[in-house]
Design a protein around this motif. Structure first.
Motif, PDB file in Angstrom:
ATOM      1  N   GLY A  16     -11.209  -0.394   1.064  1.00  0.00           N
ATOM      2  CA  GLY A  16     -10.077  -0.411   1.995  1.00  0.00           C
ATOM      3  C   GLY A  16     -10.504  -0.249   3.440  1.00  0.00           C
ATOM      4  N   TYR A  53       0.862  -1.184   0.000  1.00  0.00           N
ATOM      5  CA  TYR A  53       0.000   0.000   0.000  1.00  0.00           C
ATOM      6  C   TYR A  53       0.903   1.240   0.000  1.00  0.00           C
ATOM      7  CZ  TYR A  53      -3.608  -3.152   1.976  1.00  0.00           C
ATOM      8  OH  TYR A  53      -4.488  -4.163   2.236  1.00  0.00           O
ATOM      9  N   GLN A 111      -9.582   5.290   4.672  1.00  0.00           N
ATOM     10  CA  GLN A 111      -8.505   5.196   5.669  1.00  0.00           C
ATOM     11  C   GLN A 111      -8.076   6.594   6.113  1.00  0.00           C
ATOM     12  OE1 GLN A 111      -5.882   2.920   3.176  1.00  0.00           O
ATOM     13  NE2 GLN A 111      -7.114   1.060   3.411  1.00  0.00           N
ATOM     14  N   THR A 171     -11.132  -2.522   5.764  1.00  0.00           N
ATOM     15  CA  THR A 171     -10.513  -3.411   6.760  1.00  0.00           C
ATOM     16  C   THR A 171      -9.302  -2.726   7.385  1.00  0.00           C
ATOM     17  OG1 THR A 171     -11.117  -5.173   5.236  1.00  0.00           O
ATOM     18  CG2 THR A 171      -9.819  -5.815   7.145  1.00  0.00           C
TER      19      THR A 171
HETATM   20  P1  AMP Z   1     -11.291  -3.928   1.743  1.00  0.00           P
HETATM   21  O1  AMP Z   1     -12.340  -2.912   1.424  1.00  0.00           O
HETATM   22  O2  AMP Z   1     -10.712  -3.771   3.085  1.00  0.00           O
HETATM   23  O3  AMP Z   1     -11.796  -5.333   1.481  1.00  0.00           O
HETATM   24  O4  AMP Z   1     -10.043  -3.687   0.728  1.00  0.00           O
HETATM   25  C1  AMP Z   1     -10.173  -3.843  -0.669  1.00  0.00           C
HETATM   26  C2  AMP Z   1      -8.840  -4.088  -1.342  1.00  0.00           C
HETATM   27  O5  AMP Z   1      -8.020  -2.922  -1.310  1.00  0.00           O
HETATM   28  C3  AMP Z   1      -8.016  -5.183  -0.667  1.00  0.00           C
HETATM   29  O6  AMP Z   1      -7.486  -5.990  -1.700  1.00  0.00           O
HETATM   30  C4  AMP Z   1      -6.934  -4.455   0.068  1.00  0.00           C
HETATM   31  O7  AMP Z   1      -5.766  -5.239   0.186  1.00  0.00           O
HETATM   32  C5  AMP Z   1      -6.714  -3.246  -0.823  1.00  0.00           C
HETATM   33  N1  AMP Z   1      -6.222  -2.055  -0.101  1.00  0.00           N
HETATM   34  C6  AMP Z   1      -6.611  -1.604   1.104  1.00  0.00           C
HETATM   35  N2  AMP Z   1      -5.982  -0.468   1.422  1.00  0.00           N
HETATM   36  C7  AMP Z   1      -5.162  -0.173   0.384  1.00  0.00           C
HETATM   37  C8  AMP Z   1      -4.241   0.903   0.108  1.00  0.00           C
HETATM   38  N3  AMP Z   1      -4.066   1.900   0.942  1.00  0.00           N
HETATM   39  N4  AMP Z   1      -3.589   0.883  -1.066  1.00  0.00           N
HETATM   40  C9  AMP Z   1      -3.785  -0.137  -1.937  1.00  0.00           C
HETATM   41  N5  AMP Z   1      -4.627  -1.170  -1.744  1.00  0.00           N
HETATM   42  C10 AMP Z   1      -5.323  -1.187  -0.591  1.00  0.00           C
END
Ligand code: AMP
Length: 615
Positions: free
Chosen positions: A54, A22, A29, A56
Motif C-alpha cells: 500500500g 479502502y 500508510q 502508493t
Molecule cells: P501498492 O503497494 O501501493 O501497490 O498497493 C497494493 C494493493 O493494495 C493495491 O491493490 C492497492 O489498491 C491496495 N491498497 C492500498 N491501500 C489499501 C488499503 N488501505 N486498504 C485496502 N487495500 C489497499
C-alpha cells in the motif's frame, strides 16, 4: 486501528479513498501519512516496504494533500515527480494517483515512459502538469530536451528504488536527483536495503527518517517458502507435478530469461495448461493483453521474467513459482512478495537444481526465514487431488432445470444404454483423463543423489566453484563495473555466438570480471565466436576457460586452459565419491502403474466413497 480521517486527510481525499474501497490504512500508510502531513517535520524519508503493502497511497495521499495544484494550467510546472522502474508500474501509479485525486479540481497527472512516442509527452508537459510519473531514462531525455522543467519540484518519490538500481538506472537517478533544486522532500521506497540504496540515501537525502514496515529485509509474513531439488533436466517435469497438484492454482512462474520464459510457456500450452508468456520480446500491446487476461483470471499460469511482471498487480495469487533461483537475491524478495498479500496465505515455490542450493541459503539469510525442503507429489497423490477437484466441480454445478428441460428426453433416450457406472467412468475419463494418461506413462523424476551438506561426501559443488556436471566454467573479463549483470552477460553471449542457443548455467559476478557456466559442448563455440571483435565500451571482451582453484584456496577459480570436460568429470567423481547417478539414489517418485489409476474410475473408490452415508 486508526482511520484515514484520523490521519488528517481532507474530505476530497477521504471520499476518493472510500470509493477505492479502502476501509483502514495499511501499516505503511499509518506510518508514512502522519509523518508527511506533520507541518513541523521536513525530513526526507526512507521507507522499507515490500511490493503490495500500500505504499502508493502512503506517499500519494499526503503529496496530493500538501501540493499546490496549479489553476492556470498553461503556467503549471510539475510540483512532484514520481520515479518508477517500469512503464507498467508508471501507468499503475499514475492511475492510482488519478483515483486518489479524483475530487481535487484542476489536478493533472502525466505518466511518461520509454518505448512510447516522446512528442505527445512533450506536448502534454508544455500544456502544464502537476505531477509527473516517470521512468528514469525517459525523464532524463525530457530534461535534456528542455521539456521537463523540475525547478518547482516539491516532492521527489523513488518508488521501488532497489529495482531501478538493479535495472541499471544508476546514472539516470543521479542526473535527476542532481537536477532538482534544493527545498524539496525526497521519499525513497524500497523493498530491500542494499549498499547502493544506502549510497543514494547518503548522497541525496538530507536529514532523513527511516520507516520500516515489518522487519528489515524480511520476506512477506504470510508466505511459506518451499524448494524442490531436482536435476536441471527435470525442472519442467517437476513444474508440471507442482502445478498438477494444485488444481486451483493461480500463479506467476518466474524464469530468468525471455527465451526460457517463452519456452516454458510454450511447453505448458502444448501440454494443455491454461498458460501465457510475459516478457520484453513481446510488443507492448501483447503484454497489456496478457496482463489483462491474467488479472481477470482468464489465464491460470503466467510465465514471466522479473522485469515484465513488475507492473502486474494481483492480490490473490495462490503461488509464486521460481523456475530456478533468480541471479539477484533481491529479485527473490520481489517475486515472493507477490503472494501472501492482503492478509492471505501464499506460497513461494522454488524448483532448483543442486548448483542453486547455495542461493537458497543466501535468500534464507536475507529474508530471515527458512525454506522447507519439499518432496515432489507422487503421481498417485496428484491424480487423487485432480479427481476430487473434478468431483467437487461437478457437485457444484448449478443445474438450471428450466433451461435443460427441453433436451432431457432426447438425452435420456440416447444414454438409455449407459448405466450409472458407465456414465461416471465416461465423465471422469473426459474430465481428468489427461492426468491419468500422462501419469500412467510419466517420466520418473530422480532425486539428485548428492549430499546436501556442503563439501560433504557426494556434494555436487564445493567452494572451489567446480562447474555443474556437463558444464564448463568460462572466465569473462567484464563485470559489475561494466554494468554487465546476469541478464546482460546472457545477452552478450547469445547475440555474439552463432548457431543454436547457448545454454547458460550459473553466473558468478565479480566487480570487474565474471564466471559463466555453459554446456560442455557449447564451450568451444562460445570461446571461438567471442575471440575477435566483441567489445564493451571500446574494451575487447576476453573469454577463456577457467579452472577450479586448488583445494584449500577457496574462492574463485582462475583463468587458465583446463583439462577437458571428460577428464575433469572423472577426477571429480573419484574425489567426491561419484557424482554420477547412484544406483541406490532414492527416487522421488515411483512409476504410476495403470493398475493404480484404474481404481479411480471405480465409483466405490472414488465418488461413492466421499458421499455422506444416508442415515
Ligand atoms: P501498492 O503497494 O501501493 O501497490 O498497493 C497494493 C494493493 O493494495 C493495491 O491493490 C492497492 O489498491 C491496495 N491498497 C492500498 N491501500 C489499501 C488499503 N488501505 N486498504 C485496502 N487495500 C489497499
Amino acid at each position: 486501528m486508526s482511520t484515514f480521517k484520523e490521519l488528517g486527510l481532507c474530505a476530497e481525499l477521504l471520499q476518493a479513498i472510500e470509493e477505492q474501497g479502502y476501509e483502514h490504512p495499511m501499516p505503511v500508510q499509518e506510518a508514512v501519512i502522519p509523518f508527511l502531513l506533520n507541518k513541523e517535520e521536513s525530513a526526507d524519508l526512507v521507507a522499507l516496504a515490500q511490493t503490495g503493502t500500500g505504499k502508493t497511497a502512503a506517499y500519494g495521499l499526503p503529496i496530493l494533500e500538501l501540493m499546490n495544484i496549479s489553476v492556470e494550467k498553461d503556467k503549471a510546472l510539475p510540483k512532484a515527480v514520481i520515479l518508477s522502474p517500469t512503464r507498467e508500474l508508471c501507468i499503475q501509479i499514475s492511475d492510482d494517483m488519478e483515483g486518489f485525486g479524483k475530487f481535487l479540481p484542476n489536478l493533472t497527472i502525466l505518466p511518461v515512459y520509454g518505448g512510447a512516442n516522446i512528442e505527445p509527452q512533450i506536448r502534454a508537459l508544455k500544456a502544464g502538469v502537476d505531477i509527473i510519473v516517470a521512468t528514469p531514462g525517459r525523464l532524463v531525455d525530457l530534461m535534456k530536451r528542455g521539456a521537463a522543467d523540475l525547478s518547482q519540484i516539491q516532492y521527489v518519490v523513488l518508488d521501488e528504488a532497489d529495482e531501478m538500481l538493479s535495472m541499471g538506472f544508476q546514472e539516470e537517478l543521479d542526473a535527476i536527483l542532481e537536477g532538482v533544486p534544493e527545498g524539496h522532500r525526497t521519499l525513497l521506497f524500497s523493498a530491500t536495503m542494499s549498499q547502493e540504496i544506502e549510497r543514494i540515501a547518503q548522497n541525496y537525502l538530507k536529514e532523513k527518517r527511516e520507516i520500516q514496515v515489518g522487519s528489515r529485509n524480511e520476506g512477506a509474513e504470510h508466505v511459506n517458502h518451499i524448494y524442490y531439488m531436482v536435476h536441471a533436466k527435470d525442472k519442467y517435469l517437476a513444474l508440471k507435478r507442482v502445478v498438477d497438484f494444485y488444481p486451483r492454482i493461480y500463479a506467476i512462474i518466474f524464469c530468468r530469461t525471455r527465451m526460457e520464459t517463452q519456452e516454458v510457456a510454450d511447453n505448458l500450452i502444448r501440454d494443455g495448461y491454461n498458460a501465457d508468456a510475459l516478457h520484453g520480446d513481446l510488443s507492448q500491446q501483447q503484454r497489456d493483453l496478457t496482463m489483462q487476461k491474467f488479472r481477470k483470471h482468464r489465464t491460470q499460469l503466467l510465465v514471466a521474467t522479473d522485469v515484465a511482471a513488475r507492473g502486474l498487480d494481483v492480490d490473490d495469487l495462490t503461488h509464486v513459482i521460481n523456475y530456478g533461483m533468480p541471479d539477484d537475491v533481491e529479485n527473490y524478495t520481489h517475486r515472493s512478495g507477490r503472494t501472501g498479500r492482503a492478509g492471505k496465505k501464499g506460497t513461494s515455490i522454488c524448483i532448483v537444481n543442486l548448483r542453486e542450493k547455495s542461493r537458497i541459503r543466501q535468500v534464507e539469510k536475507v529474508i530471515q526465514k527458512q525454506f522447507e525442503k519439499g518432496t515432489l507429489p507422487e503421481p498417485r497423490e496428484i491424480c487423487s487431488k485432480q479427481l476430487y477437484h473434478v468431483i467437487d466441480d461437478i457437485e457444484r454445478v448449478e443445474v438450471d432445470e428450466e433451461e435443460i428441460a427441453p433436451f432431457m428426453d432426447e438425452v435420456q433416450k440416447r444414454w438409455a444404454w449407459l448405466d450409472k457406472d458407465d456414465l461416471i467412468k465416461r465423465v471422469l475419463s473426459r474430465e481428468f483423463g489427461r492426468f491419468l494418461q500422462y501419469y500412467a506413462n510419466a517420466p520418473e523424476i530422480e532425486a539428485p543423489s548428492g549430499s546436501e551438506k556442503s563439501g560433504g561426501k557426494g556434494s555436487r559443488r564445493k567452494d572451489d566453484h567446480t562447474p555443474e556436471e556437463g558444464y564448463t566454467r568460462l572466465f569473462l573479463n567484464v563485470g559489475k563495473i561494466d554494468k554487465m549483470y546476469a541478464r546482460e552477460i546472457m545477452g552478450l553471449i547469445n547475440t555474439n555466438v552463432k548457431g543454436d542457443k547457448v545454454e547458460i548455467g550459473r553466473i558468478d559476478l565479480m566487480k570487474s570480471f565474471a564466471f559463466v557456466e555453459v554446456k560442455n559442448e557449447d564451450a568451444d563455440r562460445v570461446i571461438k565466436s567471442m575471440k575477435h571483435g566483441v567489445t564493451i565500451k571500446g574494451r575487447s571482451v576476453v573469454v577463456d576457460r577457467s579452472e577450479p582453484a586448488p583445494k584449500g584456496q577457496g574462492a574463485r577459480g582462475k583463468r587458465k586452459a583446463s583439462p577437458g570436460p571428460s577428464e575433469r568429470g572423472e577426477k571429480r567423481s573419484k574425489e567426491q565419491g561419484g557424482r554420477s547417478k547412484r544406483k541406490d539414489a532414492p527416487s522421488s517418485t515411483k512409476k504410476f502403474e495403470k493398475a493404480d489409476w484404474m481404481q479411480f474410475l471405480h465409483p466405490e473408490e472414488g465418488w461413492a466413497r466421499r458421499r455422506p452415508k444416508k442415515k
